[in-house]
Each structure stands twice: as C-alpha cells, then as structure tokens.
Scaffold this active site. Structure first.
Site, short mmCIF file in Angstrom:
data_model
loop_
_atom_site.label_atom_id
_atom_site.label_comp_id
_atom_site.label_asym_id
_atom_site.label_seq_id
_atom_site.Cartn_x
_atom_site.Cartn_y
_atom_site.Cartn_z
N SER A 77 0.92 -1.25 -0.02
CA SER A 77 0.04 -0.11 0.09
C SER A 77 0.88 1.28 0.12
O SER A 77 1.81 1.61 -0.92
CB SER A 77 -0.78 -0.14 1.12
OG SER A 77 -1.85 0.85 0.95
N ASP A 82 -8.70 -5.90 -5.27
CA ASP A 82 -8.42 -4.63 -4.50
C ASP A 82 -9.01 -3.60 -4.97
O ASP A 82 -8.38 -3.09 -5.98
CB ASP A 82 -6.65 -4.51 -4.62
CG ASP A 82 -6.10 -3.68 -3.63
OD1 ASP A 82 -6.97 -3.01 -2.95
OD2 ASP A 82 -5.07 -3.62 -3.41
N HIS A 140 -6.82 -6.17 -0.54
CA HIS A 140 -5.66 -5.41 -0.53
C HIS A 140 -4.90 -6.05 0.95
O HIS A 140 -4.99 -5.60 1.86
CB HIS A 140 -6.10 -4.18 -0.04
CG HIS A 140 -5.00 -2.98 0.22
ND1 HIS A 140 -4.51 -2.40 -0.99
CD2 HIS A 140 -4.68 -2.29 1.17
CE1 HIS A 140 -3.37 -1.60 -0.31
NE2 HIS A 140 -3.76 -1.53 0.67
#
Length: 758
Positions: free
Chosen positions: A349, A469, A499
């Site tokens: 991320s 995601d 994610h």
C-alpha cells in the site's frame, strides 16, 4: 495443498552433493540409492540419537514401515521415495491421502526421483515446501540443524537463517535529506530505525519506507473526513495543462564534525514479517517514516517527490553520499560502515507506493523493489475520470485526510506546539490544491504521478497486486508495469485477493523467490534463478498459479449490449438515500440483487474466455441535465465456487522466519460458494469522457458517444458462465452522493462491451 514451485533452481547431482555435504550431510562411499537415502535420513533426524526409532515412525508403503524396508532386501523405488518424501513434508498417509499416485498428481508434487542421481532428488526435496509453508531445509534450520553463527550459508541459491536474531543491533540515526519541506530554513532530518545482525562482513539492507511506522493520528484523521453528500459540480469546458517538474534540493553543509558510533537505541518495532525473514538471513532491516513524522523534521507532503527524497536520502547515506547525525543536535556524524550499499525495498500500500516513487528516481544502490498493492498515480487513488472516487471501504478520505493521519509529529505535544501554526497553514494549502470541488486532474496531482518518470527506473521490479483490491485498484499496477522501460527486469504476482499481503500463502513460494532474487542482486550470488514476468493465480482452480508474459492484450471480443433504449434514474427516495449514505454495503447488496437504480444486462457465454487487460464499454447515451456520472461493474454472475478475496488461516504460527523467530500464520485464499464475483468496475464524469486533460460540456438530452475503460483484470470465464454488466449513476462506496433528479438514456443498439482476450 497444490505445489506451484518457482523458486527451486535446477541442480545437477554433483553440485547437489557438494551443497548437501557443505550443510553437514554425510554419505557412504557406496553409490547405492538405498544406502544414500538412509544416510540422508540419519542426518535429517539430527535431534535424536535413536535413528531407528525415528525411521520406524515412517512407512515405505501402506504395508511396510520404513525401518523394515531398510532392513529388507528391497530396492528404493520412486513409490517409496515419494511416500517417504511426502511424510517428511508433513503429509500423513491414510489421512491426507490413501492413493499415492493420485495424490502426487493432485498436488503436482515437484520432486523427481532419479535412482542414478539421487543427490539431485534429495537436494530438490530439501528445496521443496513443507505442508507448513516452509522449505524443508528451512524447517530443518529452524530446528537448529545449523547454529546461528552470523555467517552466510547458502543452499540452492538462497541464504539460510543462520544469523542470531537474539543479539540484534538496534540503533537510531538521523539522516540529513537535502530538502526543507516545512520552509523553516533548515534541511530536514529523518529518523531511521535499524535492526541488523552482527556480522564480520558488510551486509545488504531491506528497507521499508512507511509513513505509518512512527504512529498515526486517527482522531485528526476522522475529524478531517469529507462529506460525500454533495452535488455533482457543473464544470465549465476547458483544457487542463500540466508540466513535468523536478523538486528543488539543498546543498547540505559538509561540517567539520567528529564521526562516532550511534548513541540512540530502541527495544521494539512493529516489524514486517517478510523483513524478519531476511533479517535472520543476513540482511539489515531499516524502517523509516520520512518527512512530517514523529522524531523527523518537515511537513507531510504526502506522495510527492519531496517525500520521496526523504527516503532516497537513506539509500544515499547507506552508500556514503549523505550524512547522518547521532541526534537532532547535529553534533556528530554516524557512518553506515556496516552496509554494502545494496538495498531492496518492501511493503504494501503506502509502503509499496514509496518503493514505486523511489524506483523512478533511479537512485544508485537501489537494486530491487518489492512493491505490494502500490500506487503509481495518486490521482487514480483518490479520483477517477474527473470524479471524486474514494478508495474502496473509505468514503470521505482524501489526500489531506491521509496527511492528518500520518503527520505523527502531532503525537508529540511539545513538537506539535511549536509546529502547529505552520502545519495548519501548509495543510490548508494542501486541502485547496487537491480540488475536491471539480475532481479534475491538475498540477498538484501530476506532481504525485510516478508514471511519467517510469523511464528512469533501473532496478529490478517485483509487484504483487490483488485483482479484488478496490482500495489500491488494479489500474495502479497495470499502468506501472506496462510503463517500465524494456531494459528493466520486471515481475508481477497477480492474485485474486483484496488489499492483502501474500508472502505467507501455502500455494506459492513467494518468500523463497524473493530470497533467490535478493541473493543475486544484493549478495552477488551467481545462480540460474529466473522469475517469470507474470505469475497469475488461476481463478477457476484452487491453489493454481501459472506464468504469463503480459498484462494486457490488443485482442478483443465484442458483445453488443442489446436492442432499443434503456433508462437509469439517479434519484432515490429520501429514506433509501439516507440508508445507502449511512451504509454503502447496503447499497452494494441491493445493487447485486437488482434493487438499486440500475440497468442490468446478462450475457451467457457460449465459449471459454480469458480476459487480460482493460474491458471497455462503448456507450451511446444522453443525460436529462447538463451533467452526469456513470458507474459500471462487470460481474461473473451465478452460484458457484470461487476464490474468496480474504486469506484464511490454515495453521497458526507454523511458519518460522528464523530459528524460533517471528513465527506467523500459514494462510490461503479459500474456495467458497458465492452468487457473484466482481471482475471489474469504474466510474466516469460525463464531462471528462475524452480524457483527464479536457473538460467538455454536456448538453441535456443530446447524444454522447464515448469509450469508458474499466479497471484491468486477468480473469478466466468458461463456457456456460454468465457475464453481467451493471450500469448505474451514484456509487455510494466511491463517488459523491448527488441525489438530484436526472436520468441517463442509453442506446443499447449503438453500445457494446469490448473484452480484452488473451
């Protein structure tokens, strides 16, 4: 379990025997396979003095225990080798399997049996994953087969966990970055937390650039969240102009200061288990949060190259090109004389995003990035096609909200007291620059777009990304992967999760692949390891991965949307609108069950289709007013078993990242029954229908014709599956919630879906 083995490097018997002997395995002068195998097992059971007892606890076949086999005049066969190998790998005969041949085929057992080259077979067995997710050799090392002597030991091109994690050096330094992000007239100092094993040699570094690691301010974050209940703006037609720009850097003073050892230590850090894995294998771990975080200087600029420069400075320091101080007093320098200058970056991320940004600087010393679920353009994270588009699950978040969350200097009351006035001044400037009013691309967002600088990447690149995601959407990795220059070695792991991290999954030897790669690039180990360009998790079968050459194709398959005309209303009753606004998940449930304001089109397939890339909707429509937005989703519809998007725990704390160090759970995406699966989706402002750099007018009830690209995907559909297209206006998870009274009218005969087909 099903084996998908990509990390094992094929090794001939002579080399295999030498590597085995270097580890401490002893073999007879005899070249008889049975005697060689018995000698291997005698060493394998190193923890027990009673080898016969250990061997007798295994079976050679369903009628004979292994000790009886060794005492009998019977040859070692493939069947017996496989039976024993499976038991060493944690499979239990009679419970995990009853038919040996069927089971080895079912799990794609990768170890070949060659009675004329048994050393190669044994070597391959040790380089194969145990049922617990660890290589068999790593499982042995975990139990103490080789002691922690702080020396590199290699097997099959990979370094083993022989560094003592109970005696780690934990130190803090403050690296000077050539930036002044808060305009206080001084270069910014960046706090760096280092964990490293003791070693007589210079060692490489695995670095995680994490703006979260010095703490987050959730109270400030929540207060800053934006309301999504607002009208869709009516924008004047115009063109948008942006320019590539480089940041201004300072010339740092080379002061005449003493050089000393570090003077600050720490006891604990919330580490990343992939880093822990490398820490026990002779790689230093560095965690750095960058500008605007606790114990560092500066303002949280969130995503631009000023922030990237604060991380780049750490790599420069590791290579002797930047200075580090013992403290904020700037009275003494600290050298990274333990470092060999070679760096890999890790993280998911925001953390992976910083890896992307760093790679585009071309900084010398950065050899590999492992960027998981990483952003390549911040506009595409918070906006889409001229619309506010919140990341999945976080309506109301924006970049200035992220700044509030990660400006951890606010967690230190004294520091914040001194910085508060300047901080809010800079934050307010940022809130204006993000331009939530229009949702358009601008220079601020261009400065946070790494794609134009992808041409500068020189390091090897590894991406992982989930095709489910909807936080950091698949377009982020699709664009970055395809923007890299042809000279760059690039790799992409595409899974069907959301994610999430994937390094502790049972079905794929990800950690071991990274071990082999980092040994090549950071330790200079010559090996024949080659990682495929793309490893894709097949969505039709459990635990099946396959290699591909490209993400995206020019081949297309056209599906007409139908005949006649269809209308989509935007406005809901006040009660329904409030319910959806309070709980976007209730909107999603109604959307998938056909209860929202939507157009639903279903297309049963009469052939297999392999989607690879961006599906495009060519639409012909009108809006009843001079503005409008359209949302779309592409679904695999119908009750059947599909991969879930969240990994489940298969076994608790069975994966040892060293020698009883940083244990973690073994996980996998489950195959479960579901009624639908989102393949792709997208949102678009009708005023931005021809690209980000042009805002066009919309005339009420006048026909518009345009292409609407959905998020890229890699997805396999089979004959008989049902492909569903959902068209609607407001998406209560992502877009602004405008409940005004307008409708879209679609000419189905002039509209079609274009699918990218491999």
């Amino acid at each position: 379990m099903r084996y998908n083995q990509f990390s094992y490097i094929k090794t001939d018997g002579q080399v295999a025997k030498k590597e085995l002997e270097n580890l401490g395995f002893h073999f007879p002068i005899s070249n008889k396979p049975k005697e060689i195998f018995r000698s291997f097992l005698n060493t394998y059971f190193f923890q027990s003095s009673d080898k016969d007892y250990q061997i007798a606890s295994f079976i050679a076949d369903f009628e004979t225990d292994l000790l009886s086999f060794f005492n009998a005049d019977k040859p070692l066969t493939k069947e017996i080798f496989d039976m024993v190998s499976l038991q060493l790998l944690g499979f239990i005969p009679g419970f995990d399997f009853e038919n040996l041949k069927e089971f080895t085929s079912q799990i794609a057992f990768p170890v070949p049996f060659n009675e004329n080259d048994l050393f190669a077979s044994i070597h391959h067995l040790l380089g194969t994953r145990h049922k617990n997710g660890m290589l068999l050799i790593d499982d042995l090392i975990s139990k103490g087969f080789l002691g922690p002597d702080n020396t590199y030991h290699f097997f099959n091109g990979k370094t083993l966990a022989t560094f003592d994690t109970s005696q780690l050096i934990k130190e803090v330094v403050y690296v000077e970055a050539p930036i002044d992000s808060d305009n206080d007239g001084k270069s910014d100092l960046i706090k760096v937390m280092i964990l490293r094993p003791r070693s007589q040699k210079q060692i490489p570094t695995v670095m995680t650039a994490s703006p979260y690691h010095q703490g987050i301010n959730e109270v400030a974050n929540d207060k800053k969240l934006h309301s999504m209940q607002t009208d869709l703006p009516l924008k004047e037609a115009h063109k948008i102009h942006v320019a590539d720009a480089s940041i201004s850097t300072l010339v740092c003073e080379n002061a005449d200061l003493p050089i000393t050892e570090n003077t600050e230590q720490f006891s604990y850090i919330d580490s990343y288990t992939l880093n822990d894995y490398f820490l026990s294998r002779g790689f230093a771990n560095i965690y750095v949060s960058g500008v605007g975080t606790a114990d560092s200087d500066g303002f949280m600029t969130s995503g631009d190259y000023v922030q990237i420069e604060s991380f780049k400075a750490i790599i420069d320091w590791l290579n002797g090109r930047a200075k580090a101080f013992t403290s904020h007093k700037r009275e003494a320098y600290v050298l990274a004389n333990w470092s060999n200058g070679k760096v890999a970056t890790t993280g998911k991320s925001y953390l992976g995003t910083m890896s992307n940004g760093l790679a585009t600087t071309g900084v010398e010393g950065l050899e590999v990035i492992i960027a998981e679920a990483a952003i390549s353009s911040w506009y595409d994270y918070y906006r889409e096609n001229g619309l506010i588009c919140s990341p999945g699950g976080y309506p109301g978040e924006d970049l200035d909200v992220l700044t509030e969350l990660t400006y951890s200097r606010s967690l230190h009351a004294g520091d914040f007291l001194r910085q508060k006035e300047k901080y809010y001044q800079l934050l307010n400037q940022q809130s204006q620059a993000i331009d939530r009013d229009s949702g358009d691309y601008n220079q601020f967002w261009h400065d946070r777009n790494y794609l134009p600088n992808a041409k500068n990447v020189t390091c090897e690149v590894v991406f992982t990304h989930g095709l489910q995601d909807w936080n950091v959407k698949p377009r982020q990795v699709y664009n970055m992967f395809n923007a890299l220059p042809g000279s760059v070695a690039k790799h992409l792991f595409l899974h069907h999760g959301q994610h999430v991290y994937m390094h502790n999954w049972q079905s794929i030897d990800f950690k071991e692949c990274m071990n082999a790669l980092l040994c090549q690039k950071l330790l200079g180990i010559a090996s024949n390891f080659q990682l495929p360009a793309i490893l894709w998790q097949n969505n039709q079968e459990e635990q099946k991965w396959q290699s591909l050459e490209e993400f995206g194709t020019s081949n297309t398959f056209r599906i007409p949307l139908g005949e006649g005309f269809a209308k989509i209303s935007n406005q809901y009753s006040t009660e329904t609108f409030e319910r959806y606004s309070k709980d976007f998940k209730s909107f999603k449930r109604d959307l998938f069950s056909g209860k929202a304001n939507q157009l639903s089109l279903e297309f049963p397939l009469d052939q297999d289709l392999q989607l690879n890339g961006e599906a495009i909707l060519h639409l012909s429509l009108t809006s009843s007013v001079s503005k409008g937005l359209i949302s779309a989703q592409l679904l695999d519809k119908g009750l059947k078993k599909r991969l879930g998007d969240t990994p489940t725990i298969l076994d608790l704390k069975v994966m040892d990242n060293g020698q009883n160090f940083s244990r973690e759970d073994l996980k996998e995406l489950p195959m479960r029954e579901s009624t639908e699966r989102v393949i792709s989706k997208g949102v678009l402002n009708l005023q931005n229908r021809d690209g980000l750099l042009e805002v066009q007018s919309v005339e009420a009830d006048q026909w518009l014709s345009f292409d609407f690209k959905l998020q890229p995907s890699l997805y396999q559909l089979r004959k008989g599956d049902c492909l569903q297209v959902l068209l609607y206006t407001t998406d209560f998870e992502h877009t602004v919630r405008d409940n005004s009274d307008y409708e879209l009218r679609i000419n189905l005969e002039k509209s079609y879906l274009s699918l990218p087909i491999a």
